[in-house]
Scaffold this motif. Structure first.
Motif, PDB file in Angstrom:
ATOM      1  N   ILE A   7      20.584  -9.756  33.657  1.00 35.36           N
ATOM      2  CA  ILE A   7      20.503  -9.730  32.213  1.00 35.36           C
ATOM      3  C   ILE A   7      19.600  -8.632  31.737  1.00 35.36           C
ATOM      4  CG2 ILE A   7      19.731 -10.957  30.227  1.00 35.36           C
ATOM      5  CD1 ILE A   7      20.198 -13.499  31.947  1.00 35.36           C
ATOM      6  N   ILE A   8      18.472  -8.711  32.228  1.00 40.52           N
ATOM      7  CA  ILE A   8      17.463  -7.764  31.804  1.00 40.52           C
ATOM      8  C   ILE A   8      17.909  -6.350  32.081  1.00 40.52           C
ATOM      9  CG2 ILE A   8      15.178  -6.957  32.198  1.00 40.52           C
ATOM     10  CD1 ILE A   8      14.642  -9.869  33.168  1.00 40.52           C
ATOM     11  N   VAL A   9      18.370  -6.202  33.275  1.00 43.44           N
ATOM     12  CA  VAL A   9      18.764  -4.885  33.689  1.00 43.44           C
ATOM     13  C   VAL A   9      19.778  -4.298  32.757  1.00 43.44           C
ATOM     14  CG1 VAL A   9      19.891  -3.585  35.443  1.00 43.44           C
ATOM     15  CG2 VAL A   9      18.353  -5.435  36.065  1.00 43.44           C
ATOM     16  N   PRO A  40      17.392   0.663  38.253  1.00 41.60           N
ATOM     17  CA  PRO A  40      18.706   0.452  38.875  1.00 41.60           C
ATOM     18  C   PRO A  40      19.780   0.337  37.786  1.00 41.60           C
ATOM     19  CG  PRO A  40      17.495  -1.610  38.830  1.00 41.60           C
ATOM     20  CD  PRO A  40      16.560  -0.545  38.294  1.00 41.60           C
ATOM     21  N   VAL A  41      20.974   0.783  38.064  1.00 35.11           N
ATOM     22  CA  VAL A  41      22.041   0.754  37.052  1.00 35.11           C
ATOM     23  C   VAL A  41      22.420  -0.656  36.624  1.00 35.11           C
ATOM     24  CG1 VAL A  41      23.059   2.951  37.742  1.00 35.11           C
ATOM     25  CG2 VAL A  41      23.881   0.816  38.782  1.00 35.11           C
ATOM     26  N   ILE A 114      10.216  -4.091  33.207  1.00 38.04           N
ATOM     27  CA  ILE A 114       9.321  -3.226  33.972  1.00 38.04           C
ATOM     28  C   ILE A 114       9.724  -3.241  35.435  1.00 38.04           C
ATOM     29  CG2 ILE A 114       6.945  -2.945  34.800  1.00 38.04           C
ATOM     30  CD1 ILE A 114       6.054  -4.134  32.096  1.00 38.04           C
ATOM     31  N   ARG A 115       9.806  -2.047  36.019  1.00 39.90           N
ATOM     32  CA  ARG A 115      10.022  -1.996  37.456  1.00 39.90           C
ATOM     33  C   ARG A 115       8.668  -1.895  38.126  1.00 39.90           C
ATOM     34  NH1 ARG A 115      13.523   1.932  41.491  1.00 39.90           N
ATOM     35  NH2 ARG A 115      12.617   1.046  43.378  1.00 39.90           N
ATOM     36  N   ALA A 132      14.357  -9.509  42.375  1.00 45.52           N
ATOM     37  CA  ALA A 132      14.421  -8.438  43.365  1.00 45.52           C
ATOM     38  C   ALA A 132      15.329  -7.326  42.855  1.00 45.52           C
ATOM     39  CB  ALA A 132      14.947  -8.980  44.686  1.00 45.52           C
ATOM     40  N   ILE A 133      14.946  -6.109  43.111  1.00 41.07           N
ATOM     41  CA  ILE A 133      15.716  -4.973  42.620  1.00 41.07           C
ATOM     42  C   ILE A 133      17.119  -4.936  43.223  1.00 41.07           C
ATOM     43  CG2 ILE A 133      15.028  -3.293  44.374  1.00 41.07           C
ATOM     44  CD1 ILE A 133      14.583  -1.410  41.814  1.00 41.07           C
ATOM     45  N   GLN A 134      17.276  -5.528  44.407  1.00 41.89           N
ATOM     46  CA  GLN A 134      18.595  -5.552  45.044  1.00 41.89           C
ATOM     47  C   GLN A 134      19.637  -6.267  44.198  1.00 41.89           C
ATOM     48  OE1 GLN A 134      15.704  -6.045  46.467  1.00 41.89           O
ATOM     49  NE2 GLN A 134      15.774  -5.903  48.681  1.00 41.89           N
ATOM     50  N   GLU A 135      19.188  -7.102  43.294  1.00 39.76           N
ATOM     51  CA  GLU A 135      20.122  -7.838  42.450  1.00 39.76           C
ATOM     52  C   GLU A 135      20.787  -6.924  41.424  1.00 39.76           C
ATOM     53  OE1 GLU A 135      20.628 -10.965  43.016  1.00 39.76           O
ATOM     54  OE2 GLU A 135      18.862 -11.652  44.091  1.00 39.76           O
TER      55      GLU A 135
END
Ligand SMILES: *[C@@H]1O[C@H](CO)[C@@H](O)[C@H](O)[C@H]1NC(C)=O
Length: 167
Positions: A7-9, A40-41, A114-115, A132-135
């Motif tokens: 969502i956030i992403v 991340p995209v 925030i990353r 996790a960024i992998q998501e």
């Protein structure tokens, strides 16, 4: 899995796009622009049709043809308006507008992303959640989100509720 994260992403990504000044062929997509700010995209859903970015302030708008909703596996629902905006800088999206997450029975605005290393922190103001960024390696699609291939629904009952449990 990656409900909140997605969502956030998505929210974040929609925004960063436009070096309007560059030659057409060199204009980065909203997605590659996001990556240039170390995001991340996957925080931005597919379907961005236009964007603008003031590279001096980081202020951006990103546009979709329509609003975009999808559910994260077994948990959160996300909603992106047809126009989202905010300020982007390396590893940080702030003052976001147009992106909401449904937590329990409330729709809350995601205001900051925030990353932090391998983690993505999504804030709704009163609380935040880390993923996790992998998501977020791929952009979700409106409608089916991150589960467009395997349409398993899982249980929607409070599987992961990081926004609720985190301090
Ligand atoms: C958005 O709408 C325009 C005009 O109707 C259309 O050409 C374009 O393919 C649409 N883009 C997306 C991503 O749906």
């Amino acid at each position: 899995m990656s409900h909140l994260t997605i969502i956030i992403v998505s929210i974040i990504f929609l925004s960063p796009l436009a070096f309007a000044v560059t030659a057409e062929s060199d204009t980065p997509t909203a997605y590659s622009l996001l990556q240039s700010y170390n995001f991340p995209v996957g925080i931005l859903p597919k379907g961005v049709v236009a964007y603008d970015l003031d590279t001096t302030t980081g202020k951006f708008h990103a546009y979709f043809n329509n609003s975009c909703s999808f559910s994260l596996v077994g948990s959160y629902q996300l909603n992106y308006k047809s126009t989202i905006s905010g300020y982007i800088s390396e590893n940080k999206l702030k003052k976001l507008t147009g992106v909401k997450v449904k937590v329990l029975f409330l729709w809350l605005n995601i205001v900051e992303v925030i990353r932090n290393g391998d983690e993505m922190e999504f804030s709704v103001g009163i609380t935040s959640a880390n993923f996790a960024i992998q998501e977020f390696l791929e952009s979700p699609q409106c409608g089916c989100g991150f589960e467009c291939k395997d349409s398993k629904l899982g249980s929607f009952a409070g599987r992961n509720t990081p926004f609720v449990s985190s301090s």
